[in-house]
Motif scaffolding. Sequence first.
Motif, short mmCIF file in Angstrom:
data_model
loop_
_atom_site.label_atom_id
_atom_site.label_comp_id
_atom_site.label_asym_id
_atom_site.label_seq_id
_atom_site.Cartn_x
_atom_site.Cartn_y
_atom_site.Cartn_z
N LEU A 274 4.91 1.32 -0.41
CA LEU A 274 5.99 1.23 -1.40
C LEU A 274 7.29 0.71 -0.81
CD1 LEU A 274 5.36 4.54 -3.40
CD2 LEU A 274 4.64 2.21 -3.97
N PHE A 275 7.59 1.06 0.43
CA PHE A 275 8.82 0.60 1.07
C PHE A 275 8.72 -0.89 1.41
CE2 PHE A 275 9.06 5.14 1.57
CZ PHE A 275 10.40 5.40 1.39
N ARG A 276 7.59 -1.29 1.98
CA ARG A 276 7.41 -2.69 2.38
C ARG A 276 7.49 -3.62 1.18
NH1 ARG A 276 3.55 -6.49 2.56
NH2 ARG A 276 1.98 -5.11 1.69
N LEU A 277 7.00 -3.17 0.03
CA LEU A 277 6.97 -4.01 -1.16
C LEU A 277 8.25 -3.91 -1.98
CD1 LEU A 277 3.27 -3.37 -2.27
CD2 LEU A 277 4.21 -5.39 -1.13
N GLY A 278 9.20 -3.11 -1.55
CA GLY A 278 10.51 -3.08 -2.21
C GLY A 278 10.63 -2.16 -3.40
N TYR A 279 9.67 -1.25 -3.57
CA TYR A 279 9.76 -0.32 -4.69
C TYR A 279 10.64 0.89 -4.36
CZ TYR A 279 6.11 -2.89 -7.13
OH TYR A 279 5.38 -3.86 -7.77
N ILE A 280 10.70 1.25 -3.10
CA ILE A 280 11.56 2.35 -2.64
C ILE A 280 12.30 1.85 -1.41
CG2 ILE A 280 11.68 4.76 -1.91
CD1 ILE A 280 8.96 5.23 -3.12
#
Length: 249
Positions: A125-131
């Motif tokens: 989720l962090f790598r994909l920019g959601y968080i």
Amino acid sequence: MKTILAAFISIVVISPAHAQSLFGGFVYLRDVDSSIIQDIRYATSNNFVGRPLAGYDAGECVVKREVGLRLKAVQQELAAQNLSLKMFDCYRPARASLDMVKWSQNGHETAAERRYNPKIPKTELFRLGYIASRSQHSTGAALDLTLVDLKADNSGKYDPSRSYADCTAPAEARAPEGSVDMGTGYDCTDTKGHTAAPSINPDQRAWRKRLVTAMARQGFVNYSKEWWHFSLPGAGGAAYDFPIQPRRN
């Protein structure tokens, strides 16, 4: 993790003793416009982590004063259309973002968590920019919100004992949010949650456009991967870590 922690060295950490005074230009949104509906999800168990996040000691929307005044202007425009804003998240203590980091690395995913992340492992989720490990919410510049049709039946309540369909399912199968159908639930980490997602129906697209347009009139900018996320350019600055405390009447 060392990189993440280093990024927080610059965060302004304020002692709880001063939090109630709302320094840094912050105010309780209820003191600016009490008609704006609030459902601060990270102060409850009704969120992707399944429990209140660190620093959310009260379900109150705290915002920079300028942000609050602009939200009031949006609300006044919507009221003439029998609509209301509904706030899901406002200022977010930096410790809550660290709490999200720890959650993403705990090594397991529950069925309730997968309702929010039906296709993406939470470690991604962090790598994909959601968080974000350092969120704009902590600067006071970002908000999560939706629209409520005041003429509709908004009585449905979240039941933690029920097994709801995932956030991309039809509204009647998802967890109730007491708001218009935007095509996904709040905090849905799926391409269907992207503001311009082609997979939603015309009515859902119209509601998203209505929200984006109303917010844009007051200078708010939408984040393309999350129909619910808006920021006010220039309203941020240093990130803060004071806890959200109950508002005194």
